[in-house]
Motif scaffolding. Structure first.
Motif, PDB file in Angstrom:
ATOM      1  N   ASN A 281      44.746  38.055  32.357  1.00  0.00           N
ATOM      2  CA  ASN A 281      45.834  37.349  31.652  1.00  0.00           C
ATOM      3  C   ASN A 281      46.401  38.143  30.483  1.00  0.00           C
ATOM      4  N   CYS A 282      45.588  38.978  29.847  1.00  0.00           N
ATOM      5  CA  CYS A 282      46.135  39.750  28.717  1.00  0.00           C
ATOM      6  C   CYS A 282      46.657  41.100  29.197  1.00  0.00           C
ATOM      7  N   GLY A 283      46.457  41.423  30.465  1.00  0.00           N
ATOM      8  CA  GLY A 283      47.062  42.631  31.021  1.00  0.00           C
ATOM      9  C   GLY A 283      46.128  43.823  31.151  1.00  0.00           C
ATOM     10  N   LEU A 284      44.870  43.686  30.719  1.00  0.00           N
ATOM     11  CA  LEU A 284      43.966  44.838  30.834  1.00  0.00           C
ATOM     12  C   LEU A 284      43.664  45.168  32.293  1.00  0.00           C
ATOM     13  N   LEU A 285      43.720  44.156  33.148  1.00  0.00           N
ATOM     14  CA  LEU A 285      43.509  44.398  34.582  1.00  0.00           C
ATOM     15  C   LEU A 285      44.725  43.930  35.372  1.00  0.00           C
ATOM     16  N   ASP A 286      44.996  44.667  36.457  1.00  0.00           N
ATOM     17  CA  ASP A 286      46.105  44.333  37.349  1.00  0.00           C
ATOM     18  C   ASP A 286      45.563  43.392  38.440  1.00  0.00           C
ATOM     19  N   PRO A 287      46.180  42.212  38.606  1.00  0.00           N
ATOM     20  CA  PRO A 287      45.682  41.304  39.653  1.00  0.00           C
ATOM     21  C   PRO A 287      45.661  41.949  41.034  1.00  0.00           C
ATOM     22  N   ARG A 288      46.611  42.864  41.279  1.00  0.00           N
ATOM     23  CA  ARG A 288      46.640  43.533  42.601  1.00  0.00           C
ATOM     24  C   ARG A 288      45.387  44.383  42.790  1.00  0.00           C
ATOM     25  N   GLU A 289      45.016  45.107  41.732  1.00  0.00           N
ATOM     26  CA  GLU A 289      43.835  45.970  41.836  1.00  0.00           C
ATOM     27  C   GLU A 289      42.584  45.121  42.095  1.00  0.00           C
ATOM     28  N   CYS A 290      42.517  43.943  41.464  1.00  0.00           N
ATOM     29  CA  CYS A 290      41.352  43.063  41.675  1.00  0.00           C
ATOM     30  C   CYS A 290      41.275  42.669  43.149  1.00  0.00           C
ATOM     31  N   CYS A 291      42.420  42.290  43.728  1.00  0.00           N
ATOM     32  CA  CYS A 291      42.435  41.858  45.134  1.00  0.00           C
ATOM     33  C   CYS A 291      42.128  43.040  46.053  1.00  0.00           C
ATOM     34  N   GLU A 292      42.710  44.193  45.749  1.00  0.00           N
ATOM     35  CA  GLU A 292      42.521  45.352  46.638  1.00  0.00           C
ATOM     36  C   GLU A 292      41.061  45.802  46.650  1.00  0.00           C
ATOM     37  N   LYS A 293      40.418  45.777  45.476  1.00  0.00           N
ATOM     38  CA  LYS A 293      38.999  46.173  45.435  1.00  0.00           C
ATOM     39  C   LYS A 293      38.138  45.159  46.185  1.00  0.00           C
ATOM     40  N   ALA A 294      38.488  43.886  46.056  1.00  0.00           N
ATOM     41  CA  ALA A 294      37.719  42.853  46.765  1.00  0.00           C
ATOM     42  C   ALA A 294      37.897  43.029  48.275  1.00  0.00           C
ATOM     43  N   GLU A 295      39.136  43.266  48.713  1.00  0.00           N
ATOM     44  CA  GLU A 295      39.373  43.424  50.152  1.00  0.00           C
ATOM     45  C   GLU A 295      38.625  44.646  50.670  1.00  0.00           C
ATOM     46  N   GLN A 296      38.623  45.721  49.894  1.00  0.00           N
ATOM     47  CA  GLN A 296      37.913  46.933  50.322  1.00  0.00           C
ATOM     48  C   GLN A 296      36.421  46.645  50.524  1.00  0.00           C
ATOM     49  N   ALA A 297      35.863  45.809  49.618  1.00  0.00           N
ATOM     50  CA  ALA A 297      34.432  45.477  49.748  1.00  0.00           C
ATOM     51  C   ALA A 297      34.198  44.759  51.075  1.00  0.00           C
ATOM     52  N   TYR A 298      35.154  43.898  51.482  1.00  0.00           N
ATOM     53  CA  TYR A 298      35.016  43.219  52.771  1.00  0.00           C
ATOM     54  C   TYR A 298      35.119  44.231  53.912  1.00  0.00           C
ATOM     55  N   ARG A 299      36.142  45.111  53.846  1.00  0.00           N
ATOM     56  CA  ARG A 299      36.358  46.084  54.941  1.00  0.00           C
ATOM     57  C   ARG A 299      35.166  47.036  55.067  1.00  0.00           C
ATOM     58  N   ASP A 300      34.498  47.317  53.922  1.00  0.00           N
ATOM     59  CA  ASP A 300      33.336  48.216  53.960  1.00  0.00           C
ATOM     60  C   ASP A 300      32.050  47.485  54.346  1.00  0.00           C
ATOM     61  N   GLY A 301      32.150  46.181  54.559  1.00  0.00           N
ATOM     62  CA  GLY A 301      30.949  45.412  54.940  1.00  0.00           C
ATOM     63  C   GLY A 301      30.058  45.081  53.751  1.00  0.00           C
ATOM     64  N   ASP A 302      30.616  45.150  52.531  1.00  0.00           N
ATOM     65  CA  ASP A 302      29.787  44.892  51.345  1.00  0.00           C
ATOM     66  C   ASP A 302      29.920  43.473  50.804  1.00  0.00           C
ATOM     67  N   ALA A 303      30.885  42.707  51.306  1.00  0.00           N
ATOM     68  CA  ALA A 303      31.038  41.313  50.840  1.00  0.00           C
ATOM     69  C   ALA A 303      31.565  40.499  52.007  1.00  0.00           C
ATOM     70  N   PRO A 304      31.088  39.247  52.155  1.00  0.00           N
ATOM     71  CA  PRO A 304      31.522  38.448  53.312  1.00  0.00           C
ATOM     72  C   PRO A 304      32.945  37.923  53.146  1.00  0.00           C
ATOM     73  N   LEU A 305      33.518  37.540  54.276  1.00  0.00           N
ATOM     74  CA  LEU A 305      34.920  37.102  54.297  1.00  0.00           C
ATOM     75  C   LEU A 305      35.138  35.847  53.446  1.00  0.00           C
ATOM     76  N   ASN A 306      34.205  34.866  53.510  1.00  0.00           N
ATOM     77  CA  ASN A 306      34.448  33.626  52.747  1.00  0.00           C
ATOM     78  C   ASN A 306      34.524  33.912  51.248  1.00  0.00           C
ATOM     79  N   ALA A 307      33.745  34.891  50.770  1.00  0.00           N
ATOM     80  CA  ALA A 307      33.778  35.237  49.342  1.00  0.00           C
ATOM     81  C   ALA A 307      35.090  35.932  48.991  1.00  0.00           C
ATOM     82  N   VAL A 308      35.465  36.896  49.807  1.00  0.00           N
ATOM     83  CA  VAL A 308      36.632  37.723  49.486  1.00  0.00           C
ATOM     84  C   VAL A 308      37.918  36.913  49.651  1.00  0.00           C
ATOM     85  N   GLU A 309      37.986  36.136  50.715  1.00  0.00           N
ATOM     86  CA  GLU A 309      39.187  35.291  50.902  1.00  0.00           C
ATOM     87  C   GLU A 309      39.296  34.286  49.750  1.00  0.00           C
TER      88      GLU A 309
END
Ligand code: FAD
Ligand code: DLZ
Ligand code: SF4
Length: 525
Positions: A281-309
């Motif tokens: 909310n204050c801008g230190l992190l980009d919401p897109r980067e948060c989503c992209e890193k989470a999706e990558q964790a799913y694609r790499d098999g490091d986090a399940p789909l229900n968590a990432v979605e």
């Protein structure tokens, strides 16, 4: 001589290097202006930790820009002659730098946007207010979605449909145009109660550096009367620490984020929640980067789909939807009170001193950490305010004060629309009202409570149990029109007269009890 100096005004929740106001900034000609101002820090009596976090993050952001070669004019609140508000601070800065033009990104709150529009009239130079490029949906995108013709079908302004559009648009968790795994939403898998044996990962702590320590002294000195504990302070305040924290979350907590998203546990304020809202909310992190890193964790098999979605839905779904509602509905939204709730906020909201253990835990954690997770905010604190009929304006102010992620654009629709149903059902299709059995199912709070969650009436009964029915009774006229409330309103209609009288008597006793005493600031010393 032609004046070409551009003054770039960056507000405290605009700490993003990629923000529109800094996109074409030039170190050789431009000056970046930032200001800690008393009027903003006291617009409500913000939690001490929130002010300390934001001022430290602002000072670090300014330092990074200076390292890049920019001239940054930064007004510290403790400096002599610091002007009291944004308008006068900006006017003085324009004069000081003999600026030809002012550029800023639109403020996130209507109050400040309206002020910025008035500066346009008052300043002798042009003021460009640019769209905020950090959100994924622009105001126009949201309005066009909200007003799109659905081929004559009644338009359903539900978050879920907006979210699907955002998934299609961003391509997050999409495979060949279809949602990954075949479903849009895995929320049904995200409501598990917590097993006793659960191990919660230890969060990284960011010890205060010299800048933060200086700010903490300032806050202790100037904002002593504000709510909340200043220490311990362990928030990341630099962009690089915020990124490191995001990486930690994705690796260590995200894999369990989904399963126990709705759970609550005594002594575990975070469980598997991200604690990223303050940083986003204050801008230190980009919401897109948060989503992209989470999706990558799913694609790499490091986090399940229900968590990432689930995580991506909170960010591109709820967060963007809530902002859209704020700008669509303001300014009238602030005064919404569809259920005509008028009781004052009880004093225990400021002390945490209540015999209701769930509220005592959630409010004490809020006081210490300037944080409570979503289910504590919605199903404990918000639920209590809803079923006890607390005035939405008082509830809004409390939520705006106490959380380090609170800005009006995100706080207001969550309080007015989601928690209190004060907008009559625009954000939520039915009130999030629940009795003690929900809290008992999702937490271990009831085991150490003075009240008994199994008792429905009498002095020992859990107040959520009778307040819930009292709420339905007091709001019968409005709620019986809601088709999702049909079943429960039918049960209310069939309730025996004696039982209803018991509910009313218990509720009246509660409303007259010391639990509901309002906070007397003058008596608090
Ligand atoms: P997580 O549970 O880890 O969720 C991930 C991210 O999703 C969050 O960081 C946040 O960016 C986003 N998100 C999730 N839910 C929402 C939502 N409903 N609205 C907007 N973004 C969401 N959020 C704020 O940022 N500021 C507020 O002032 C605020 N006030 C709230 C008041 C009430 C009554 C309620 C019910 C919710 C409120 N929320 C608010 C939404 C939500 O509770 C917080 O975003 C969340 O608890 C922040 O913790 P987290 O980062 O650990 O979230
Ligand atoms: C929340 C806040 C506080 C407490 N203080 C300041 C401040 O002194 N200077 C500043 O630029 N921003 C501050 N903020 C954040 C603002 O409230 C936020 O940027 C606006 O409300 C956005 O509309
Ligand atoms: Fe809260 Fe009722 Fe449980 Fe006590 S018994 S913790 S008041 S839900």
């Amino acid at each position: 001589m032609v004046k070409d100096k551009v003054l770039r005004f960056v507000l405290g929740d605009q700490l993003s290097r990629w923000i529109s106001s800094l996109e074409d900034a030039r170190p050789d000609t431009d000056v970046i202006f930032m200001a800690e101002v008393m009027a903003e820090a006291t617009s409500v009596k913000h939690h001490k930790k929130k002010i300390a976090f934001l001022f430290s993050a602002m000072r670090h952001f300014a330092e990074n820009l200076r390292d890049e070669g920019f001239t940054v004019d930064y007004l510290c609140l403790d400096a002599q002659n610091s002007p009291g508000d944004f308008g006068s601070a900006l006017a003085e800065a324009v004069e000081r730098h003999d600026a030809a033009r002012v550029v800023m990104t639109e403020p996130s709150e209507m109050r400040v946007l309206e002020a910025a529009e008035s500066w346009r009239e008052e300043l002798d130079v042009d003021l460009d207010i640019l769209a905020d490029n950090r959100f994924l949906a622009s105001h126009e995108d949201f309005v066009s979605w909200a007003t799109k013709d659905d081929g004559g079908q009644p338009k359903s302004l539900r978050m879920e449909y907006f979210y699907r559009e955002m998934r299609r648009r961003t391509g997050y968790l999409m495979d060949d145009g279809e949602p990954t795994g075949g479903e849009w939403n895995y929320d049904a898998e995200n409501r598990k109660s917590l097993p006793d044996s659960i191990k919660v990962p230890k969060r990284p702590e960011f010890a205060p550096d010299e800048t933060t320590r200086a700010v903490m002294e300032l806050v202790a000195d100037r904002f002593d009367g504000h709510f909340g504990d200043l220490e311990p302070f362990d928030y990341p305040v630099k962009a690089k620490d915020a990124k490191a924290y995001l990486d930690w979350f994705v690796a260590e907590a995200l894999p369990c984020f989904g399963d126990w998203q709705d759970a609550m546990k005594q002594g575990e304020p975070l469980l598997f929640h991200s604690h990223l809202s303050t940083l986003i909310n204050c801008g230190l992190l980009d919401p897109r980067e948060c989503c992209e890193k989470a999706e990558q964790a799913y694609r790499d098999g490091d986090a399940p789909l229900n968590a990432v979605e689930g995580f991506i839905r909170q960010i591109i779904g709820w967060r963007e939807f809530i902002r859209g509602v704020y700008w669509l509905k303001m300014p009238d939204y602030a005064n919404s009170n569809a259920l005509e709730a008028t009781r004052p906020l009880p004093g225990f909201f400021w002390t945490g001193e209540t015999a209701m253990n769930c509220l005592s835990q959630a409010i004490s954690e809020t006081r210490s950490n300037a944080y409570a997770h979503h289910i504590q905010r919605l199903m404990v604190i918000g639920n209590f305010c809803l079923i006890a009929g607390i005035d939405p304006r008082e509830v809004q102010e409390w939520f705006l004060i106490v959380y380090s992620d609170a800005y009006e654009w995100v706080e207001m629709p969550n309080v007015v629309g989601m928690a209190l149903f004060a907008d009559g059902g625009f954000v939520a299709s039915k009130p999030y009202a629940a009795s003690g059995s929900y809290i008992n199912k999702m937490s271990d709070y009831c085991g150490s409570c003075r009240f008994d969650v199994k008792q429905k009436s009498g002095e020992k009964a859990c107040p959520f149990n009778y307040l819930y029915w009292n709420f339905l009774y007091e709001n019968e006229k409005v709620l019986k029109k809601n088709h999702r409330m049909g079943l429960i309103m039918g049960s209310l209609g069939k309730m025996k007269k004696e039982r209803l009288e018991e509910v009313r008597t218990d509720s009246e006793r509660f409303f007259d009890s010391s639990e509901m005493r309002v906070w007397d600031e003058s008596a608090s010393g």
